[in-house]
Structure formats: structure tokens, C-alpha cells
Design a protein around this motif. Structure first.
Motif: not given
Length: 243
Positions: A92-98
């Protein structure tokens, strides 16, 4: 390394939350103990993806060692999601919790001994260590992918053999396939037959040194990518040595 030193590495407060979640499945303390990582080693993590294993090895070899994290160069003509180490399917696209990327890990003061490299799988070792320059090579849960990707596995193994010093270690973990399936289910079930992998690696000149059973699950029927009923995949870990 002692069990206390390994426990301290795994418990490092600056490790990411995503890595700690991955620890539940990957059992990093057992893996580091099995590999036998030592301070000062020069290592290569093949098919490093985002670098979960690369970071653990970097912490273990310490500031006097270094670890190259290898991934294949990206094809600019194709939109390819970042592969997750040992996990099938898109990310999945990068997020703050990726999960952290390999490049981000190399910026951490504790793991600046990580050297990200983009090289073909068949020629994965940088020239400065390509001949008897490495103490350790790891390949975590992605050897099977070489099958459906069309990678010349014999070339990969020969390159690793040439790069390792005598007595150097080649540690491979992967998802276990059923007897007789070889690498034929690499693109569907994301599995490989353990005996098949062993034969290929030994053909390059390696000798099997040890087998790790800490990721085994004999109850896995090994006939699906995700076992039914839900349970951990049966996974093997093999440690080879260059004589």
C-alpha cells in the motif's frame, strides 16, 4: 553474539513499530542467533526489499562492520510497487505507519553502516567485495521468487560463492513447498521445495552447515499460499558455508 546482546538489538528503542510487528512472525532473536552474526562482519542482504533483515544485521555487525542491501534496479517503463520482504502482493502507499525504506534505514545514526545498492540479481555484489570480500550473505524468503521472475539462480549462487571468503556463510530462508514441486509453485503459492533449493545451492560449491527449525510448522498442508485453516506457513532456514 550472546543472547543478551541479541536481545538488546531486538529491543533497540529506535526500531520502528512496523518492524516490531513483523518480529512476531519473523523471530529475529532466533534468526540472528542461528546466523551467527558477529561484530565487524561485512555482509550482503540479497533482495533486501525495505530492509527489515538488513537493519538487524547492521545493528549486529556494529560500527566496525557494514551491510550492503541489494535490490534489483527498477525498470522505469513499469510501475512496480515496492516488494515487501517475504510477502506476496503489492504494498500500500506510504503512510506515517508504513515500514521504513532501505534508504531511510541508512540515515539512522545507529545503522549508517547500511549501504543500499541497485544491482541485477545475477550480478548482485559490488566490485569492491565481489571476490572473497564478504563474511555473510542472507536471502530472506525471496529465493522462490527467482523462479517466476526468470532469474538465473545458478549465476546468483556462483556470484555469492565467489564473493564470500572461505568459511563465509550463505543463509537462506523460504516458504516450504511439498516434495516433488521444486520451484514450480513459486509464482502461485510462493513456495519452494527445500530439497530442490538445497541441491541448487550445493551445486555452486556450498556445503550445508545447519538447518533452523524455529519457523517450521508441520501442520501447514503447503498446498496454498495462505494455509487453511489459518496458521503460520511452514518455513525453513538453511545455513551454507563456503569451504
Amino acid at each position: 553474539m550472546s543472547s543478551a546482546q541479541i536481545a538488546a538489538i531486538v529491543a533497540s528503542p529506535d526500531r520502528s513499530a512496523a518492524d516490531r510487528t513483523n518480529d512476531l512472525r519473523r523471530k529475529p532473536a532466533q534468526m540472528l542467533a542461528f546466523i551467527g552474526v558477529r561484530p565487524g562482519m561485512v555482509a550482503l542482504d540479497l533482495s533486501a526489499a525495505r530492509g527489515y533483515t538488513t537493519e538487524l544485521i547492521a545493528r549486529a555487525v556494529g560500527p566496525t562492520g557494514r551491510v550492503y542491501g541489494q535490490n534489483a534496479p527498477r525498470d522505469p517503463a513499469r510501475a512496480q510497487p515496492m516488494a515487501r520482504e517475504g510477502v506476496s502482493g503489492p504494498v500500500m502507499p506510504m503512510t506515517s505507519t508504513a515500514p521504513l525504506t532501505l534508504a531511510e534505514r541508512a540515515q539512522n545514526p545507529a545503522t549508517r553502516n547500511i549501504i543500499p545498492i541497485a544491482r541485477p540479481f545475477e550480478d548482485p555484489v559490488p566490485p569492491e567485495v565481489a571476490s572473497n570480500g564478504l563474511d555473510l550473505v542472507t536471502l530472506m524468503f525471496n529465493y522462490h521468487d527467482f523462479g517466476h521472475m526468470g532469474v538465473d539462480r545458478a549465476r546468483v549462487n556462483r556470484a555469492v560463492f565467489a564473493a564470500l571468503k572461505p568459511g563465509g556463510l550463505y543463509v537462506i530462508a523460504d516458504h516450504a513447498g511439498r516434495p516433488g514441486t521444486g520451484i514450480s509453485e513459486s509464482g502461485t503459492l510462493h513456495r519452494i521445495e527445500e530439497a530442490f533449493l538445497r541441491r541448487e545451492v550445493e551445486a555452486a560449491g556450498f556445503r550445508l552447515l545447519a538447518e533452523g527449525d524455529f519457523l517450521r510448522n508441520p501442520a501447514d498442508p503447503r498446498d496454498r499460499n495462505t494455509p487453511e485453516p489459518p496458521q503460520p506457513k511452514d518455513e525453513f532456514v538453511l545455513k551454507f558455508v563456503k569451504p
